[in-house]
Structures are given as structure tokens and as C-alpha cells.
Write a protein that holds these residues in place. Structure first.
Motif, short mmCIF file in Angstrom:
data_model
loop_
_atom_site.label_atom_id
_atom_site.label_comp_id
_atom_site.label_asym_id
_atom_site.label_seq_id
_atom_site.Cartn_x
_atom_site.Cartn_y
_atom_site.Cartn_z
N GLY A 197 0.80 -1.22 0.00
CA GLY A 197 0.00 0.00 0.00
C GLY A 197 0.83 1.27 0.00
N LEU A 198 2.08 1.18 -0.48
CA LEU A 198 2.99 2.31 -0.53
C LEU A 198 3.26 2.69 -1.98
CD1 LEU A 198 5.57 0.90 2.05
CD2 LEU A 198 3.62 2.42 2.54
N GLN A 199 3.96 3.79 -2.18
CA GLN A 199 4.34 4.23 -3.52
C GLN A 199 5.86 4.37 -3.60
OE1 GLN A 199 1.36 6.93 -5.51
NE2 GLN A 199 0.96 7.55 -3.40
N PHE A 200 6.41 4.15 -4.80
CA PHE A 200 7.86 4.15 -4.98
C PHE A 200 8.20 4.88 -6.28
CE2 PHE A 200 11.89 2.54 -6.47
CZ PHE A 200 12.65 2.37 -5.32
N VAL A 201 9.14 5.81 -6.18
CA VAL A 201 9.64 6.55 -7.35
C VAL A 201 11.15 6.38 -7.41
CG1 VAL A 201 9.89 8.83 -8.41
CG2 VAL A 201 7.77 8.25 -7.20
N ASP A 202 11.67 5.88 -8.54
CA ASP A 202 13.12 5.87 -8.72
C ASP A 202 13.51 7.22 -9.29
OD1 ASP A 202 11.73 4.20 -10.98
OD2 ASP A 202 13.56 4.92 -11.97
N ALA A 203 14.52 7.85 -8.67
CA ALA A 203 14.82 9.25 -8.99
C ALA A 203 16.30 9.55 -8.88
CB ALA A 203 14.02 10.16 -8.05
N PRO A 204 17.16 8.88 -9.66
CA PRO A 204 18.59 9.17 -9.61
C PRO A 204 18.87 10.60 -10.04
CG PRO A 204 18.07 7.83 -11.53
CD PRO A 204 16.83 7.88 -10.70
N VAL A 205 20.02 11.11 -9.61
CA VAL A 205 20.34 12.52 -9.81
C VAL A 205 21.61 12.68 -10.62
CG1 VAL A 205 19.21 13.09 -7.63
CG2 VAL A 205 21.69 12.77 -7.68
N SER A 206 21.74 13.85 -11.23
CA SER A 206 22.96 14.27 -11.91
C SER A 206 23.29 15.68 -11.46
CB SER A 206 22.79 14.22 -13.43
OG SER A 206 23.99 14.61 -14.09
N GLY A 207 24.58 15.97 -11.36
CA GLY A 207 25.01 17.29 -10.92
C GLY A 207 26.13 17.22 -9.91
N GLY A 208 26.38 16.02 -9.40
CA GLY A 208 27.52 15.82 -8.51
C GLY A 208 27.39 16.50 -7.16
N GLN A 209 28.48 16.46 -6.41
CA GLN A 209 28.49 17.03 -5.06
C GLN A 209 28.17 18.51 -5.08
OE1 GLN A 209 32.08 16.13 -2.92
NE2 GLN A 209 31.48 17.30 -1.10
N ALA A 210 28.71 19.23 -6.06
CA ALA A 210 28.45 20.67 -6.13
C ALA A 210 26.97 20.94 -6.38
CB ALA A 210 29.29 21.30 -7.24
N GLY A 211 26.36 20.12 -7.23
CA GLY A 211 24.93 20.29 -7.49
C GLY A 211 24.09 20.04 -6.25
N ALA A 212 24.50 19.05 -5.45
CA ALA A 212 23.79 18.77 -4.20
C ALA A 212 23.95 19.92 -3.22
CB ALA A 212 24.29 17.46 -3.60
N GLN A 213 25.16 20.42 -3.10
CA GLN A 213 25.42 21.50 -2.15
C GLN A 213 24.69 22.78 -2.54
OE1 GLN A 213 29.72 21.53 -2.22
NE2 GLN A 213 29.86 20.13 -0.49
N ASN A 214 24.60 23.05 -3.82
CA ASN A 214 23.96 24.27 -4.30
C ASN A 214 22.46 24.12 -4.53
OD1 ASN A 214 26.41 25.72 -4.34
ND2 ASN A 214 26.93 24.87 -6.33
N GLY A 215 21.94 22.92 -4.32
CA GLY A 215 20.51 22.69 -4.55
C GLY A 215 20.14 22.78 -6.01
N MET A 216 21.02 22.30 -6.89
CA MET A 216 20.83 22.45 -8.34
C MET A 216 20.97 21.12 -9.07
SD MET A 216 20.08 25.61 -8.90
CE MET A 216 20.49 25.97 -10.62
N LEU A 217 20.43 20.06 -8.49
CA LEU A 217 20.52 18.74 -9.11
C LEU A 217 19.48 18.58 -10.22
CD1 LEU A 217 20.95 16.58 -5.91
CD2 LEU A 217 22.70 17.04 -7.64
#
Length: 304
Positions: A131-151
Motif C-alpha cells: 500500500g505504498l508508492q515508490f519513485v526511482d529518482a537518480p540525480v545528476s550534478g555531482g556534489q556541487a549540485g547537491a550542495q547548491n541545490g541544483m541537481l
């Protein structure tokens, strides 16, 4: 940690969320969720990192750490996750202490791990059965993208689940896009890595060639970067490659893991990837040189 550069967050209703995995990507991603006003509970295999995260974001709404994925997921509207590989993902979702065991009916699990399309479909089915939902959502943008909120986030799953999580996920993203049914996000990330592998090898050969020819390669990159040869890799890695600097960025070990997923999937769908397979072996050479944690641009080290 998130960038110290000011970032505006869209005003959306605060949600109760969990974040599993506080590595170089997950730590700042969870931070952006907290800074956007969401109530964030974090879990990390090394508990001290979760405690440190809570201390850093103590001024945000109700940050707390949990001892297990199940505890972190209990009561959450959305559970975000960013761990290492398929087995890590199964370990935080399944079993008596896994997140699925603690999630309330209708809650959504969003997986940002770069994993196989096969495990995405497996966990999508397991979530649906509970009864749950699942979304696969890999990211691109690297560590800098994660830190800057720009993935850039590539998603697979049901449209209603995606619509519910997309506004929340924009706290750490510049694009958060549904590309198809379960597994489509992981397949799109594989396309991304195929492109990067070929680009970095081409850029490595070009820079090595230019240096052997006696050119000022920083000046050359400035010039050709204004033309058809321009790419993100050239803009962000070209000059550090000239300077022989690789102690940053997306590690070779991670890239080999990703390319292994690509090549396994290619066998299943009948794709021919001669350049990707070759570049994967070149990265194996870099590992033998001791470059396991060097940035992917270290391919040029083979040519010097």
C-alpha cells in the motif's frame, strides 16, 4: 552541507519527511529539505553523522535522527533515500527494520540512489504490495549540485506519486522530471553516464594532444569553449585536467559502478556500447594507478 550562497525556496506546505543516507550527496540534499521548512528525520548507517546533521540544522523545523530506517520512516509523508548500490537500497527498505515496515499507507519512497532499473521495479512492486508508492529518482550534478541545490532528477514511477513529491524535491533540484514508468529514471541516468564517459575520454585525448603539440591549453579551451566543442565537462573540468588536479568531484570507483549497471542493462536490451565498454576499461586502468577516489576527469592520467 548546502552552499553558503543564498538560495530561495518555493513556498509550499511543510511536510514530514525522512532522508536515509547522509553521504556526500544525501547530507546537503537533506539540508535543503530542512531549510525549505520541512520536518526532516534522518538516518545514516554511521549514527554520528546523523547526529552532526541534526546539530548543523538545529534551527530548522524539528530535525531529528533515527536509529533505523523503519524509525525514520514512521509517520513520514515522503521518505527520500540516497545510498550506495542495489544491496544498500534493499537493506534500508526491506525487512523488519527497513523503511517499508514503518511507512504509513500511501506514503511515498523516493530513491535517489544510482541503482539498477531491475531493483527499482522490484521495490516498486514490493511497495505497491504494502500500500505504498515508490519513485526511482537518480540525480545528476555531482556534489556541487547537491550542495547548491541544483541537481537534475530523472524519475520513473506513477504520475500521482511523482506529482506529490516533485514540489518537495525542488528544494534541492533545478529540474525534477518524470520520464516514464518504474525504472525509467534509472535508465535515463544510464544514458547520462554513457554521454559523460565518451565526453571525458574525448576531452582527455584533446588536452593531451594539445599539450604534446606545445599549445597553451587553457587558452585553447577558452577559445574552443565558445564553439561547437563546448560541454559541461570542458567548462568545469578542462582547466583542472590541464593542471593535473583530480582530488575532488565524482570518484572513479562510483563511475565504474555506474558503468557496470549500464553494461549489464545493455546486455539485457541488446544495445551495442563499444565506446562505453572501452572507457570502462580505461577507468579500470586509473584504479590500478591508485586513482579510485580521483575525479572522473582523471582519465587523462593514462595518456601522460
Amino acid at each position: 552541507m548546502p552552499s553558503t550562497n543564498p538560495r530561495s525556496y518555493d513556498s509550499i506546505a511543510s511536510r514530514k519527511v525522512a532522508f536515509l543516507g547522509l553521504g556526500v550527496m544525501g547530507y546537503p540534499m537533506a539540508g535543503h529539505l530542512a531549510l525549505a521548512g520541512h520536518e526532516v528525520t534522518v538516518y545514516n548507517r554511521t549514527a554520528a553523522k546523523a547526529v552532526a546533521w541534526c546539530e548543523e540544522f538545529a534551527a530548522t523545523p524539528a530535525p531529528r535522527s533515527a536509529a533505523t530506517p523503519r524509525e525514520a520512516a514512521t509517520g513520514a509523508d515522503i521518505v527520500f533515500c540516497c545510498v550506495g548500490n542495489d544491496d544498500d537500497l534493499r537493506s534500508v527498505t526491506l525487512g523488519s527494520n527497513g523503511a517499508f515496515a514503518g511507512m504509513k499507507p500511501g506514503a511515498i519512497f523516493v530513491d535517489h540512489t544510482t541503482a539498477s532499473a531491475e531493483v527499482a521495479r522490484e521495490l516498486y512492486a514490493a511497495a505497491k504490495a504494502q500500500g505504498l508508492q515508490f519513485v526511482d529518482a537518480p540525480v545528476s550534478g555531482g556534489q556541487a549540485g547537491a550542495q547548491n541545490g541544483m541537481l537534475t532528477v530523472m524519475c520513473g514511477g506513477d504520475a500521482d506519486a511523482f506529482a506529490a513529491v516533485q514540489p518537495v524535491g525542488m528544494a534541492f533540484s533545478r529540474a525534477f522530471t518524470l520520464l516514464g514508468s518504474s525504472g525509467a529514471g534509472q535508465l535515463a541516468k544510464m544514458v547520462n553516464q554513457i554521454c559523460i564517459a565518451g565526453l571525458v575520454q574525448g576531452l582527455s585525448e584533446a588536452i593531451a594532444f594539445g599539450q604534446n603539440a606545445g599549445l597553451d591549453m587553457k587558452q585553447v579551451l577558452d577559445v574552443i569553449g565558445k564553439g561547437a566543442a563546448q560541454s559541461w565537462q570542458m567548462d568545469n573540468r578542462g582547466k583542472t585536467m590541464v593542471d593535473d588536479k583530480f582530488d575532488f568531484g565524482f570518484a572513479v570507483d562510483w563511475m565504474r559502478k555506474d558503468l557496470g549497471l549500464v553494461l549489464d542493462e545493455a546486455k539485457r536490451n541488446g544495445s551495442r556500447l563499444p565506446v562505453t565498454a572501452l572507457v570502462d576499461q580505461f577507468y579500470a586502468d586509473v584504479q590500478k594507478m591508485g586513482g579510485n577516489r580521483w575525479d572522473t576527469s582523471s582519465l587523462i592520467k593514462r595518456l601522460k
